[in-house]
Design a protein around this motif. Structure first.
Motif, short mmCIF file in Angstrom:
data_model
loop_
_atom_site.label_atom_id
_atom_site.label_comp_id
_atom_site.label_asym_id
_atom_site.label_seq_id
_atom_site.Cartn_x
_atom_site.Cartn_y
_atom_site.Cartn_z
N ALA B 222 -19.41 -28.97 -42.81
CA ALA B 222 -19.76 -28.58 -41.44
C ALA B 222 -21.16 -27.99 -41.47
O ALA B 222 -21.63 -27.53 -42.50
N VAL B 223 -21.81 -28.01 -40.31
CA VAL B 223 -23.16 -27.48 -40.20
C VAL B 223 -23.19 -26.45 -39.08
O VAL B 223 -22.68 -26.72 -37.98
N VAL B 224 -23.73 -25.28 -39.36
CA VAL B 224 -23.82 -24.22 -38.36
C VAL B 224 -25.29 -23.95 -38.06
O VAL B 224 -26.06 -23.64 -38.98
N LEU B 225 -25.68 -24.06 -36.81
CA LEU B 225 -27.05 -23.73 -36.43
C LEU B 225 -27.08 -22.30 -35.91
O LEU B 225 -26.36 -21.95 -34.98
N ALA B 226 -27.92 -21.49 -36.54
CA ALA B 226 -28.11 -20.11 -36.09
C ALA B 226 -29.61 -19.90 -36.02
O ALA B 226 -30.17 -19.04 -36.69
N THR B 227 -30.25 -20.74 -35.24
CA THR B 227 -31.70 -20.89 -35.33
C THR B 227 -32.46 -20.24 -34.18
O THR B 227 -33.66 -20.46 -34.03
N GLY B 228 -31.77 -19.42 -33.39
CA GLY B 228 -32.47 -18.63 -32.38
C GLY B 228 -32.88 -19.42 -31.16
O GLY B 228 -32.42 -20.55 -30.93
N GLY B 229 -33.75 -18.82 -30.37
CA GLY B 229 -34.12 -19.38 -29.07
C GLY B 229 -35.44 -20.12 -29.11
O GLY B 229 -36.09 -20.24 -30.14
#
Lengths: 250, 645
Positions: B222-229
């Protein structure tokens, strides 16, 4: 508000394998309201427009908190102003026709990777050796279950203000990371949650610091002067105390 | 019905999250070891998720573009973090925090998600204290609270003006612990270039090593994006210089829907712009509005005299000052939500009452210093005052601060369901990167809350519901054609950019985009302006691909290339923001359409037509994107006009 002209001598180095050298540049009509890094932006824009290579330097938040920027300016970490990072330094600290020399951090633990950029991953490795309280997510007590005296919380906060920029190492004649290590050890040792692992933490972090090529502390206090967050060398005394306790236990 | 399924659990609002957890699928401990999870980003959401997933026993690969995970821009959050602890005994509750968040978001967020956010908020404070975060305390040793905008209770926990720093360092500590244990492998100075989808599921990413320039693939179940705005679309914002929207944009192009791109938060209290060389804007924390009073001169002549340097703000008596927030919104005063405060500042400045360049108002501590003494103000806001003085060379203890609104946060982002999964199976999005909790306006001190709620307490549960049948999927080889094809596309993109060899720097083009966005898709928007923006962005895109100049080569460190790759995506994102703003013919939260306002200049919603999230689907290069509507059903809350009077 005024505009000034500046002469620059900047360290250029292609990559970690290459030899570097200083190059001379001039920037004209820089607003004294500009930040130092904005002056560098102007220089880079000029270099790009002239078909040259812009200068590589690390920076990110540009508000003095991420710790990514760090230039050695006229022989001082983060330049001539006190209690600021390089990105918070403003051109009003310089005069018309000033000469400015810009170098990267110079320390065995921080190899140069290009121009003014250095590799500070050693700091991460030191913290990985124990710069935390060993708790998992969830299953912790209510936040107000442990009262902590305001004074201790404030002193822990002073230490916790460290941004990991590396100015302390860059400015130390021994390239010691003691102020950096002590900030984390002291923050956590001051709090009851962190006391439990305090001496083990001190020992493991110091051992990592030695292994990573940082020097020893000879109490010159230069680190405290150049620390952009004003972290006190008193934390080094607390670190030494914890280290001593750890050795007595062994 | 559309392709959107928000998967909100059934049952009463208060029971949804408990019911979900009671019935969701889990992954047993031995199988967790067989599963790889990619987390992109190391801010509050990314670091807390990576650490928590590592603790649970998953194999985590964590990526950041900075030289250390500690640099992520969550570090710069100043004022505080909300939680419904009700320690001050002032009437707070989970329900009230939920209600304030929905109302603050102008009734454009999902009830189910927001209630869960309020529900887990208290655990975040407990976790932070256990990690050794030195939150502010009272003399009795217990935690202190302060007030923030949009609430009538004091529910904000803080660590001086460095709350984001302390919370991030707490999560970073937890992350470091997992790195040392080997459950998390950290990749620094590594930027996401693409998301790889195999048989309809997200199975990995392609990255560029920013030191060597090498393009590489990484597999994950799985891939989680936590890359902000994506606030840096505007060039000038309070975001870090490197903050970018590329991960969300690549996800969009791979089929992840994009929710509410036009919802942008403009923060009312930032240090005003000084000139064209300005590279970024600095926020002055909302917490300052606890004690600072906002005003402009009541008479235009005084404003003009101050602008010309003939008068000082200290010269004006109270009756010569217009405390316009206190005048317009007596119930909330200086603590109205950010969108309201920003528009009110713009209104006064546009009417000719602004100071400095005309684009600034005062934030004044004179009364607070008289009431509490300088030392109390120093203890509360010392580092902010110092920061202000270093930038402006003025002492805010003696003369009022000058402030003006600036781009700060994006409520829009990748569309996710209740499980924080995007419309691509196996691809998750957390923190500011997703669109889920803040509706059309985020309340102060709620970004930290949401980032950590997602990372510590929501995703580690919901991702297991997806992964529970994935342990039998063997780790895939990164030589698979899907990875190789994506690597080739990225290499081609890089070659194309390097090959333009035009005559304009990345920054000069980015500033141009910023001007278009600020002028037409900024604080006040209208149909004509938005159509102009779409045209101008189209022209800028042509100019970018024709005239860009990147010096150097693609191997090794090339900061201009990094910026160019991000800007290519920002230009396209800017277009989608303008389209979304054009279609939303109402004013709500941070989205203000000049055609839709009350006679007093307040935002006028149109609930009959726009009580939905606008969810955009990519249809291919040069094709019109398709907009889907996710209808918002309010079961618990009675929808009203927002009133802070």
């Amino acid at each position: 508000m005024a505009n000034i002209n500046i002469k620059l001598k900047v360290w250029r180095q292609k990559d970690s394998q290459s030899k570097g050298q200083f190059e001379a540049y001039e920037v004209k009509q820089i607003s004294t309201e500009s930040s130092f890094l904005e002056m560098m932006d102007v220089l880079n824009e000029q270099l790009i427009n002239d078909g040259n290579q812009p200068i590589s330097f690390d920076h990110d938040c540009r508000e003095g908190i991420c710790g990514m920027c760090g230039l050695y300016i006229n022989g001082r970490a983060h330049g001539p102003d006190l209690d600021v990072t390089t990105c918070q330094l403003h051109m009003r600290k310089f005069k018309d026709n000033d000469s400015i020399t810009i170098e990267p951090w110079r320390a065995g633990g921080f190899p140069v990777i290009k121009d003014l950029m250095v590799d500070r991953s050693a700091f991460d490795k030191i913290l990985q050796a124990g710069g935390f309280i060993s708790v998992n997510t969830g299953g912790v007590p209510d936040a107000n279950a442990i009262p902590i005296s305001k004074d201790d919380a404030e002193e822990a906060m002073d230490a916790a203000s460290c941004i990991g920029c590396g100015a302390c190492v860059a400015t130390c004649k021994n390239s010691s990371a003691m102020l950096f290590v002590s900030a984390k050890v002291s923050q956590l040792a001051l709090l009851p949650q962190g006391r439990i692992e305090a001496s083990r933490r001190a020992k493991n972090m110091l051992s990592a610091m030695d292994d990573l090529g940082f020097g020893n502390c000879t109490n010159t206090g230069a680190c405290e002067v150049e620390c952009p967050k004003g972290i006190s060398v008193a934390h080094i005394a607390r670190l030494n105390r914890e280290f001593l306790v750890a050795n007595l236990k062994d | 019905m559309t392709k959107l399924n928000s998967k909100i659990p059934k049952g009463a609002l208060k029971d949804k999250w408990t019911n979900y957890k009671d019935h969701q699928n889990l992954v047993n401990p031995t199988n967790k070891r067989k599963i790889d999870i990619i987390v992109v980003g190391t801010g509050l959401a990314g670091a807390s998720a990576a650490a928590s997933l590592g603790e649970l026993g998953f194999n985590v690969k964590n990526f950041c573009y900075q030289d250390s995970p500690r640099r992520a821009h969550s570090i710069a959050a100043q004022g505080g973090i909300n939680a419904a602890k009700n320690y001050p005994n002032d009437g707070d509750s989970v329900y009230r925090l939920f209600y304030d968040t929905i109302k603050g978001g102008d009734y454009r967020a999902r009830e189910g998600n927001v209630y869960r956010l309020a529900e887990v908020s208290n655990s975040i404070i407990d976790q932070g204290v256990a990690q050794g975060i030195p939150f502010a305390r009272e003399y009795g040793g217990l935690l202190d609270n302060r007030s923030f905008g949009g609430a009538q209770v004091s529910r904000t926990f803080y660590a001086r003006g460095q709350t984001g720093q302390q919370l991030l360092l707490g999560a970073y500590g937890a992350l470091n612990r997992q790195i040392s244990k080997g459950t998390v492998k950290m990749y620094t100075r590594t930027e996401l270039m693409d998301i790889v989808i195999i048989e309809g599921k997200a199975r990995g990413i392609v990255t560029r090593n920013l030191v060597t320039g090498k393009v590489e693939s990484h597999f994950g179940h799985a891939v989680v994006l936590a890359t902000g705005g994506y606030g840096n679309v505007f060039f000038l914002s309070t975001n870090a210089m490197g903050s970018n929207g590329s991960a969300a944009w690549k996800a969009y192009k791979k089929g992840a829907f994009f929710g509410n791109p036009c919802y942008v938060q403009i923060h009312p209290t930032c240090i005003p712009v000084h000139g064209e060389f300005q590279s970024k804007l600095t926020l002055m924390s909302e917490s300052l509005r606890n004690d600072g009073r906002i005003w402009v001169p009541a008479k235009k002549e005084d404003a003009q005299a101050i602008r010309e340097g003939k008068k000082r703000p200290e010269d004006l008596k109270d009756e010569e000052r217009d405390f316009y927030l206190e005048r317009r919104y007596p119930a909330f005063g200086n603590l109205v939500p950010r969108d309201v405060a920003s528009r009110a500042a713009k209104e006064r400045c546009d009417a000719g009452f602004g100071v400095e360049t005309g684009q600034a108002v005062y934030l004044d501590f004179k009364d607070a210093i008289a009431r509490l003494g300088k030392s109390v103000i120093e203890e509360r806001y010392g580092n902010l005052f110092q920061m202000y003085e270093k930038i402006t060379d003025e002492n805010p203890y003696e003369t009022p601060m000058k402030i003006y609104p600036a781009i700060h946060y994006t409520m829009g982002g990748t569309w996710v369901d209740y499980e924080l999964m995007t419309s691509v199976p196996g691809l998750f999005s957390i923190g500011e990167a997703n669109f889920s909790d803040h509706g059309a306006n985020r309340l102060g001190a709620s970004a930290l809350m949401q980032g950590l709620a997602d990372g510590y307490f929501v995703l580690p549960y919901t991702i297991q519901n997806y992964l529970s049948d994935q342990h039998s999927v063997k780790r895939m080889n990164e030589d698979l054609p899907e990875f190789k094809k994506s690597e080739e596309e990225i290499n081609n993109l890089i070659d194309k950019l390097m090959g333009i060899k035009g005559n304009r720097s990345v920054d000069s083009l980015h500033k141009e985009l910023g001007h278009i966005m600020w002028d037409y898709v900024g604080m006040a928007r209208n149909e004509k302006g938005l159509k102009t923006a779409i045209e101008k962005i189209k022209e800028l895109k042509v100019e970018f691909w024709k005239n860009l100049r990147i010096p150097g080569d693609k191997n090794g460190i090339n900061l201009e290339l990094e910026k160019a790759i991000r800007l290519a995506d920002f230009i396209e994102l800017g277009d989608l923001m303008a389209r979304d703003a054009l279609l939303r013919e109402e004013s709500c939260g941070g989205h203000f359409r000049e055609e839709h306002q009350t006679p007093e200049g307040e935002a006028l919603r149109n609930d009959d037509k726009f009580m939905h999230a606008s969810v955009w689907e990519y249809k291919g290069e040069n094709e019109e994107p398709e907009m889907h509507k996710e209808t918002l059903d309010y079961e618990e809350i009675e929808v009203k006009a927002r009133n802070y009077k």
